[in-house]
Design a protein around this motif. Structure first.
Motif, mmCIF file in Angstrom:
data_model
loop_
_atom_site.group_PDB
_atom_site.id
_atom_site.type_symbol
_atom_site.label_atom_id
_atom_site.label_comp_id
_atom_site.label_asym_id
_atom_site.label_seq_id
_atom_site.Cartn_x
_atom_site.Cartn_y
_atom_site.Cartn_z
ATOM 1 N N LYS B 11 0.866 -1.176 0.000
ATOM 2 C CA LYS B 11 0.000 0.000 0.000
ATOM 3 C C LYS B 11 0.905 1.229 0.000
ATOM 4 N N LEU B 12 0.748 2.060 -1.025
ATOM 5 C CA LEU B 12 1.628 3.232 -1.161
ATOM 6 C C LEU B 12 0.861 4.505 -0.844
ATOM 7 N N ARG B 13 1.538 5.416 -0.171
ATOM 8 C CA ARG B 13 0.916 6.721 0.103
ATOM 9 C C ARG B 13 1.925 7.834 -0.172
ATOM 10 N N PHE B 14 1.513 8.769 -1.022
ATOM 11 C CA PHE B 14 2.315 9.961 -1.300
ATOM 12 C C PHE B 14 1.644 11.126 -0.595
ATOM 13 N N GLU B 15 2.401 11.867 0.202
ATOM 14 C CA GLU B 15 1.839 13.043 0.862
ATOM 15 C C GLU B 15 2.682 14.267 0.560
ATOM 16 N N GLY B 16 2.158 15.141 -0.252
ATOM 17 C CA GLY B 16 2.849 16.383 -0.596
ATOM 18 C C GLY B 16 4.254 16.166 -1.123
ATOM 19 N N VAL B 17 4.404 15.187 -2.002
ATOM 20 C CA VAL B 17 5.741 14.836 -2.501
ATOM 21 C C VAL B 17 6.191 15.833 -3.566
ATOM 22 N N GLU B 18 7.367 16.392 -3.357
ATOM 23 C CA GLU B 18 7.956 17.304 -4.337
ATOM 24 C C GLU B 18 9.325 16.788 -4.739
ATOM 25 N N LYS B 19 9.712 17.139 -5.964
ATOM 26 C CA LYS B 19 11.057 16.791 -6.410
ATOM 27 C C LYS B 19 11.615 17.926 -7.253
ATOM 28 N N ALA B 20 12.756 18.420 -6.850
ATOM 29 C CA ALA B 20 13.427 19.459 -7.626
ATOM 30 C C ALA B 20 14.820 18.955 -7.987
ATOM 31 N N PHE B 21 15.251 19.260 -9.193
ATOM 32 C CA PHE B 21 16.609 18.904 -9.619
ATOM 33 C C PHE B 21 17.452 20.167 -9.723
ATOM 34 N N PRO B 22 18.666 20.144 -9.228
ATOM 35 C CA PRO B 22 19.528 21.309 -9.437
ATOM 36 C C PRO B 22 19.989 21.357 -10.899
ATOM 37 N N THR B 23 19.919 22.519 -11.505
ATOM 38 C CA THR B 23 20.447 22.682 -12.860
ATOM 39 C C THR B 23 21.326 23.931 -12.878
ATOM 40 N N LYS B 24 21.932 24.185 -14.009
ATOM 41 C CA LYS B 24 22.802 25.360 -14.139
ATOM 42 C C LYS B 24 22.021 26.659 -13.911
ATOM 43 N N ASP B 25 20.756 26.647 -14.383
ATOM 44 C CA ASP B 25 19.932 27.856 -14.258
ATOM 45 C C ASP B 25 19.075 27.811 -12.997
ATOM 46 N N GLY B 26 19.585 27.178 -11.963
ATOM 47 C CA GLY B 26 18.817 27.089 -10.718
ATOM 48 C C GLY B 26 18.014 25.803 -10.649
ATOM 49 N N GLU B 27 17.079 25.789 -9.712
ATOM 50 C CA GLU B 27 16.337 24.572 -9.444
ATOM 51 C C GLU B 27 15.272 24.321 -10.511
ATOM 52 N N TYR B 28 15.137 23.041 -10.919
ATOM 53 C CA TYR B 28 14.025 22.672 -11.777
ATOM 54 C C TYR B 28 13.047 21.868 -10.936
ATOM 55 N N LYS B 29 11.855 22.447 -10.742
ATOM 56 C CA LYS B 29 10.857 21.761 -9.916
ATOM 57 C C LYS B 29 10.070 20.805 -10.796
ATOM 58 N N ALA B 30 10.446 19.539 -10.760
ATOM 59 C CA ALA B 30 9.814 18.565 -11.642
ATOM 60 C C ALA B 30 8.389 18.275 -11.199
ATOM 61 N N LEU B 31 8.205 18.073 -9.900
ATOM 62 C CA LEU B 31 6.886 17.708 -9.393
ATOM 63 C C LEU B 31 6.361 18.791 -8.467
ATOM 64 N N ALA B 32 5.100 19.170 -8.689
ATOM 65 C CA ALA B 32 4.394 19.988 -7.706
ATOM 66 C C ALA B 32 4.085 19.053 -6.539
ATOM 67 N N PRO B 33 3.695 19.565 -5.385
ATOM 68 C CA PRO B 33 3.328 18.632 -4.324
ATOM 69 C C PRO B 33 2.265 17.651 -4.831
#
Lengths: 282, 266
Positions: B11-33
């Protein structure tokens, strides 16, 4: 009806192709036949040049070289004195030095290379040392070897060690560094231990390139041993050649060159076989 | 098998999961919460345009990436790093080319012996190869296998550890249409038998409808979010022909395509 026409067309097309090939390049000659012809021509020109006195009086004709070769090979393993030994003994002595120096280089370079290859920052920190030392002729290390070891035998091995270490070190670093990320992710998802990842993923993945490095290193070591032995003296094919020069015996130098080349080919082939054994199709 | 004792299975539960990747031009926010509950033994397809972060979601569950914020739990325990309780099937099959087919499966078991000796592990590896009909090819190298066969070895390797959750990253994306169809049917059979939680990343609407209980549509990144959460009404065991000829199928297909089309900025 249609089918037979088709066959006809194909046949005449094939004949045309074969025809044009004959016209453009003649009947193909087997490379082995060509080799024999070239060799015979070269030997004939050489023999003639020596006979009519076109060359220096020191230059032996190929017939003499052949006689010396037969003589050298008929009793290759005799030992009369420190310097007077059969060609097999001389080659064997050099080969042994190369193998010891090469083996020592492996003992240092392979673990170090794997370690540096898996720690990118450290490998960048070490890079300047390697870049500065690598282009230096290994013979420049000879005095340092003599100063450190105070023994000419060990110095020869030391020089081989230095000359063999760079290609294998650099290849091992590059090979372990460039193991595909997916393979490492497989290891991670399976929760493979560090040791298992090293032994069953990183090393087999890097092995073909590591072996290429070893092959290059062996080639360099076999080149360098001749020069090193000329400087160091004692037994060995390098000093043998130098000694024959002092005796003005060019025929035996040519015999030695031939045999050094043949041993070199065999060493290279051995590593090529290893490379093929551990190659994989990604 | 181990998990049956506890009564829970993935049973999987995601709660407000965010993921940002560092790039040359700053952070890339791949996933919204992102918040999402996946029931045990549910087959969920993640579908979305490329760059929607669907693979990122999968890699977060696999533990190959670390979330920037939020919490992912499996059966109540937070996920930190990879583990054999989650089996991964990679897009490019990721078989180890210097090992034989059987060694590839055995490697998973060797890494996680779980009290089994060498002989038992060998036997288990053979059983899983049998499951994907590849026993005859056990001693071949992956390079001698077709694309579909390679991916079947990938499946066997993932199943071999009897994970609670199976993660599949476009597993059939690289296969030709015919092979893909065969593989989908085969996966359907194996899954209906094993009944594990599955997260399947795909961009193929037909594949999602055929295989999944539930389809999550992700929006275009950055800050990809869940755009739609759709239940697939077809009964199990499923039959491809029945599904394709059902009257709901064209409607669902159209709806999904429309949702995806909105996200593709041309």
């Amino acid at each position: 009806m249609t089918t037979s026409t088709k066959t006809e067309t194909t046949r005449s097309g094939g004949a045309k192709a074969a025809n044009s090939r004959t016209k453009s390049s003649g009947r193909p000659i087997h490379p082995a036949v060509l080799f024999a012809v070239l060799l015979a021509a070269f030997l004939a020109v050489w023999e003639a040049a020596v006979r009519v006195g076109l060359t220096s009086s020191l230059m032996p004709p190929p017939s003499l070289v052949f006689t010396e070769l037969v003589a050298a090979l008929s009793n290759p393993f005799y030992i009369a004195s420190a310097n007077d030994a059969g060609i097999g003994i001389q080659l064997g002595t050099s080969l042994l030095r190369v193998l010891i120096g090469f083996g020592l280089a492996m003992v240092v370079a392979l673990p170090l290379g794997v370690f540096l290859g898996t720690s990118p920052n450290l490998s960048k920190a070490v890079d300047p040392f390697v870049q500065v030392l690598r282009p230096v002729s290994p013979l420049a290390w000879l005095p340092i070897g003599l100063a450190l070891l105070r023994d000419s035998q060990q110095t020869a091995i030391f020089v081989i060690f230095i000359s063999a270490i760079w290609p294998m070190l650099l290849n091992t670093i590059a090979a372990t560094n460039s193991v595909p990320k997916t393979y490492l992710e497989v290891a991670r998802t399976l929760k493979a231990s560090r040791w298992t990842t090293m032994r069953r993923i990183i090393i087999p993945a890097a092995l073909p390139n590591i072996l290429t490095g070893l092959r290059v290193s062996m080639g360099v070591a076999w080149l360098v041993i001749i020069a090193a032995e000329m400087l160091i003296g004692g037994r060995g094919i390098g000093y043998f050649i130098w000694n024959q020069w002092n005796n003005l015996d060019i025929a035996n130098i040519i015999v030695a060159i031939l045999l050094v080349g043949l041993v070199g080919i065999m060493l290279d082939r051995a590593f090529a076989l290893l490379e093929r054994r551990f190659a994989y199709e990604g | 098998m181990r998990d049956e004792a506890t009564g829970t299975k993935g049973k999987l539960r995601f709660e407000g999961v965010e993921k940002a990747f560092p790039t040359k031009d700053g952070e890339y926010k791949a996933l919204a919460p992102i918040s999402l509950d996946v029931e045990e033994r549910q087959f969920v397809a993640l579908i979305g345009p490329s760059g929607s972060g669907k693979s990122t979601v999968l890699r977060l569950v696999a533990g190959l990436e670390e979330r920037t914020a939020g919490e992912i739990t499996m059966d109540g325990d937070a996920i930190f790093g990879p583990g054999p309780d989650r089996g991964m099937v990679f897009q490019d099959h990721a078989l180890l080319p210097w090992m034989t087919v059987k060694e590839n499966v055995l490697f998973a078991l060797d890494c996680n012996p779980d009290g089994r000796d060498k002989e038992e592990r060998e036997k288990a590896a053979s059983e899983y190869l049998d499951l994907v009909h590849l026993s005859r090819f056990a001693d071949q190298k992956p390079s001698q296998l077709s694309g579909g066969m390679k991916q079947r070895v990938g499946l066997a390797r993932a199943f071999a550890l009897d994970p609670r959750v199976l993660l599949m990253d476009e597993p059939f994306g690289a296969l030709d249409a015919l092979t893909r169809g065969v593989m989908q049917t085969e996966l359907l059979g194996i899954w209906e038998e094993a009944a594990k939680t599955v997260l399947l990343v795909t961009h193929d609407v037909d594949e999602a409808l055929l295989l999944a209980d539930r389809i999550i549509v992700l929006s275009q990144g950055p800050q990809a979010r869940i755009k739609a959460d759709m239940n697939v009404p077809f009964e199990r065991p499923r039959d491809q022909d029945e599904i394709l000829s059902s009257k709901e199928y064209p409607e669902l297909h159209r709806e999904l395509l429309a949702l995806l089309r909105e996200e593709i900025a041309v």
